[in-house]
Scaffold this active site. Structure first.
Site, PDB file in Angstrom:
ATOM      1  N   ASN A   9       0.872  -1.171   0.000  1.00  0.00           N
ATOM      2  CA  ASN A   9       0.000   0.000   0.000  1.00  0.00           C
ATOM      3  C   ASN A   9       0.911   1.225   0.000  1.00  0.00           C
ATOM      4  O   ASN A   9       1.467   1.592   1.029  1.00  0.00           O
ATOM      5  CB  ASN A   9      -0.885  -0.042   1.259  1.00  0.00           C
ATOM      6  CG  ASN A   9      -1.719   1.211   1.427  1.00  0.00           C
ATOM      7  OD1 ASN A   9      -1.765   2.066   0.535  1.00  0.00           O
ATOM      8  ND2 ASN A   9      -2.375   1.338   2.568  1.00  0.00           N
ATOM      9  N   TRP A  10       1.071   1.816  -1.185  1.00  0.00           N
ATOM     10  CA  TRP A  10       2.023   2.921  -1.310  1.00  0.00           C
ATOM     11  C   TRP A  10       1.487   4.229  -0.732  1.00  0.00           C
ATOM     12  O   TRP A  10       2.211   5.224  -0.667  1.00  0.00           O
ATOM     13  CB  TRP A  10       2.410   3.111  -2.790  1.00  0.00           C
ATOM     14  CG  TRP A  10       3.199   1.974  -3.380  1.00  0.00           C
ATOM     15  CD1 TRP A  10       3.635   0.841  -2.736  1.00  0.00           C
ATOM     16  CD2 TRP A  10       3.662   1.854  -4.737  1.00  0.00           C
ATOM     17  NE1 TRP A  10       4.323   0.031  -3.601  1.00  0.00           N
ATOM     18  CE2 TRP A  10       4.358   0.626  -4.837  1.00  0.00           C
ATOM     19  CE3 TRP A  10       3.547   2.653  -5.883  1.00  0.00           C
ATOM     20  CZ2 TRP A  10       4.942   0.200  -6.040  1.00  0.00           C
ATOM     21  CZ3 TRP A  10       4.128   2.225  -7.067  1.00  0.00           C
ATOM     22  CH2 TRP A  10       4.825   1.009  -7.144  1.00  0.00           C
ATOM     23  N   LYS A  11       0.227   4.243  -0.387  1.00  0.00           N
ATOM     24  CA  LYS A  11      -0.425   5.444   0.183  1.00  0.00           C
ATOM     25  C   LYS A  11      -0.180   6.667  -0.714  1.00  0.00           C
ATOM     26  O   LYS A  11      -0.013   6.515  -1.927  1.00  0.00           O
ATOM     27  CB  LYS A  11       0.031   5.660   1.632  1.00  0.00           C
ATOM     28  CG  LYS A  11      -0.207   4.400   2.480  1.00  0.00           C
ATOM     29  CD  LYS A  11      -0.148   4.619   3.953  1.00  0.00           C
ATOM     30  CE  LYS A  11      -0.397   3.285   4.668  1.00  0.00           C
ATOM     31  NZ  LYS A  11      -0.382   3.395   6.116  1.00  0.00           N
ATOM     32  N   HIS A 100      -9.710   0.895   4.595  1.00  0.00           N
ATOM     33  CA  HIS A 100      -8.460   1.092   5.346  1.00  0.00           C
ATOM     34  C   HIS A 100      -8.749   2.014   6.540  1.00  0.00           C
ATOM     35  O   HIS A 100      -9.566   2.932   6.433  1.00  0.00           O
ATOM     36  CB  HIS A 100      -7.396   1.706   4.429  1.00  0.00           C
ATOM     37  CG  HIS A 100      -6.041   1.745   5.069  1.00  0.00           C
ATOM     38  ND1 HIS A 100      -5.692   2.700   5.988  1.00  0.00           N
ATOM     39  CD2 HIS A 100      -4.971   0.923   4.950  1.00  0.00           C
ATOM     40  CE1 HIS A 100      -4.451   2.469   6.406  1.00  0.00           C
ATOM     41  NE2 HIS A 100      -3.997   1.396   5.781  1.00  0.00           N
ATOM     42  N   GLU A 102      -7.229   4.447   7.699  1.00  0.00           N
ATOM     43  CA  GLU A 102      -7.057   5.879   7.418  1.00  0.00           C
ATOM     44  C   GLU A 102      -8.294   6.431   6.711  1.00  0.00           C
ATOM     45  O   GLU A 102      -8.666   7.595   6.903  1.00  0.00           O
ATOM     46  CB  GLU A 102      -5.774   6.097   6.594  1.00  0.00           C
ATOM     47  CG  GLU A 102      -4.534   5.938   7.474  1.00  0.00           C
ATOM     48  CD  GLU A 102      -3.281   5.486   6.746  1.00  0.00           C
ATOM     49  OE1 GLU A 102      -3.211   5.579   5.510  1.00  0.00           O
ATOM     50  OE2 GLU A 102      -2.355   5.011   7.433  1.00  0.00           O
ATOM     51  N   GLU A 172      -5.644  -5.153  10.445  1.00  0.00           N
ATOM     52  CA  GLU A 172      -4.652  -4.107  10.686  1.00  0.00           C
ATOM     53  C   GLU A 172      -5.011  -3.364  11.973  1.00  0.00           C
ATOM     54  O   GLU A 172      -5.837  -2.440  11.950  1.00  0.00           O
ATOM     55  CB  GLU A 172      -4.647  -3.106   9.530  1.00  0.00           C
ATOM     56  CG  GLU A 172      -4.275  -3.704   8.200  1.00  0.00           C
ATOM     57  CD  GLU A 172      -3.700  -2.652   7.262  1.00  0.00           C
ATOM     58  OE1 GLU A 172      -2.556  -2.825   6.829  1.00  0.00           O
ATOM     59  OE2 GLU A 172      -4.371  -1.641   7.002  1.00  0.00           O
ATOM     60  N   GLY A 178       1.996   2.287  10.771  1.00  0.00           N
ATOM     61  CA  GLY A 178       2.915   3.411  10.619  1.00  0.00           C
ATOM     62  C   GLY A 178       3.584   3.824  11.913  1.00  0.00           C
ATOM     63  O   GLY A 178       4.215   4.872  11.996  1.00  0.00           O
ATOM     64  N   SER A 217       3.013  -2.111  10.348  1.00  0.00           N
ATOM     65  CA  SER A 217       4.467  -2.143  10.578  1.00  0.00           C
ATOM     66  C   SER A 217       5.099  -3.494  10.243  1.00  0.00           C
ATOM     67  O   SER A 217       6.031  -3.940  10.913  1.00  0.00           O
ATOM     68  CB  SER A 217       4.799  -1.727  12.018  1.00  0.00           C
ATOM     69  OG  SER A 217       4.352  -0.397  12.250  1.00  0.00           O
ATOM     70  N   GLY A 238       2.676  -1.147   4.334  1.00  0.00           N
ATOM     71  CA  GLY A 238       2.726   0.272   4.000  1.00  0.00           C
ATOM     72  C   GLY A 238       4.156   0.724   3.765  1.00  0.00           C
ATOM     73  O   GLY A 238       4.741   0.514   2.702  1.00  0.00           O
ATOM     74  N   GLY A 239       4.750   1.326   4.796  1.00  0.00           N
ATOM     75  CA  GLY A 239       6.079   1.939   4.683  1.00  0.00           C
ATOM     76  C   GLY A 239       7.116   1.064   3.982  1.00  0.00           C
ATOM     77  O   GLY A 239       7.835   1.533   3.087  1.00  0.00           O
TER      78      GLY A 239
HETATM   79  P1  PGA Z   1       2.542   0.311   7.674  1.00  0.00           P
HETATM   80  O1  PGA Z   1       1.106   0.513   6.988  1.00  0.00           O
HETATM   81  O2  PGA Z   1       3.106  -0.983   7.147  1.00  0.00           O
HETATM   82  O3  PGA Z   1       3.336   1.503   7.276  1.00  0.00           O
HETATM   83  O4  PGA Z   1       2.300   0.221   9.148  1.00  0.00           O
HETATM   84  C1  PGA Z   1       0.259  -0.575   6.787  1.00  0.00           C
HETATM   85  C2  PGA Z   1      -1.036  -0.088   6.172  1.00  0.00           C
HETATM   86  O5  PGA Z   1      -1.477   1.016   6.506  1.00  0.00           O
HETATM   87  O6  PGA Z   1      -1.645  -0.779   5.342  1.00  0.00           O
END
Ligand code: PGA
Length: 257
Positions: A9-11, A100, A102, A172, A178, A217, A238-239
């Protein structure tokens, strides 16, 4: 036997140049065997939608699948600023992250809207990745399993259990996204098993086949122990998905699990 899925997930990150570099890095790593048995897992990247076509064109020459981070639940018409599933499919989308945390916390998406989006994705032939997870307050109050169960049940009620013949679930925990703070493998497994039990109550066969990813994470250092858990079938990353070597290492951990 469930086929593992590693989804990046490149956001809201990247630009034309960095997106090309990331794809080139992933593809050359895969070509040179950096992920042993890469064909035994599904690999997905979800760029910002403006780069979907750019990424999908490259991905077409590799085993990498392309998806998006959000969709509209509406088919077409007067929905200013939205992107329909038909448009996204036109540009190479085959998976969609839905609900998600977010989107839920920053943009007010409700369980009902998330269920609508899952239904719309399935109708369009796109695989939804349904995100569920509790906040830190909910975990501390002992409500994690109840929260996640309710999030899954809303989708079963709307779309039917058969939806999970296709749909993927991503657990998640909001407090792990994050933050560098990962759920322990045991904490994650407990929730994954509870999610599978909810599916099992509706249909044992579907429950056994549904892929449940862990997200929050995930990195090169912790992927293997998470993916070794019985009910963890890959990760939503994500990251670490923005770093070629880390993402390939996570894919390798999934292929070896
Ligand atoms: P993260 O994000 O790996 O940076 O914690 C995961 C996500 O939001 O899907």
């Amino acid at each position: 036997m469930r086929k593992s899925l590693v989804a990046g997930n490149w956001k809201m990150n990247g630009n034309k140049v960095s997106v090309d570099a990331l794809m080139d890095g992933l593809m050359s790593g895969l070509n040179s065997g950096a992920v042993p048995a890469s064909e035994s897992i599904d690999i997905l990247v979800c760029p910002s939608t403006v780069y979907l076509s750019q990424v999908a064109d490259k991905a077409a020459q590799s085993v990498i699948n392309t998806g998006v981070q959000n969709i509209s639940q509406f088919e077409s018409g007067a929905y200013t600023g939205e992107l329909s599933l038909a448009m996204l499919v036109d540009f190479g989308c085959c998976y969609a992250i839905v609900g998600h945390s977010e989107r839920r916390s920053l943009f007010g998406e409700t369980d009902a809207q998330v269920a609508d989006k899952c239904e719309a994705a399935l109708n369009a032939g796109v695989t939804p990745i349904l995100c569920v997870g509790e906040s830190l307050e909910q975990r501390d109050a002992g409500e994690a399993l109840a929260v996640v169960t309710e999030q899954v049940l809303t989708v079963i009620e709307r779309c039917g259990i058969a939806a999970f013949n296709t749909a993927v679930i991503a657990y998640e925990p909001v407090w792990a996204i994050g933050t560098g703070r990962t759920a322990s493998p045991e904490q994650a497994q407990e929730v994954h098993a509870a999610i599978r039990a909810v599916l099992h109550d509706a249909d044992a066969e579907v429950a056994a086949a549904t892929r449940i990813l862990y997200g929050g994470s995930v990195g090169a250092a912790n992927a293997a122990e998470l993916f070794a858990q019985r009910d963890i079938d890959g990760g939503l990353v994500g990251g670490a998905s923005l770093k070629v070597d880390d993402f390939l290492a996570i894919c390798s951990a999934a292929a070896a699990a």
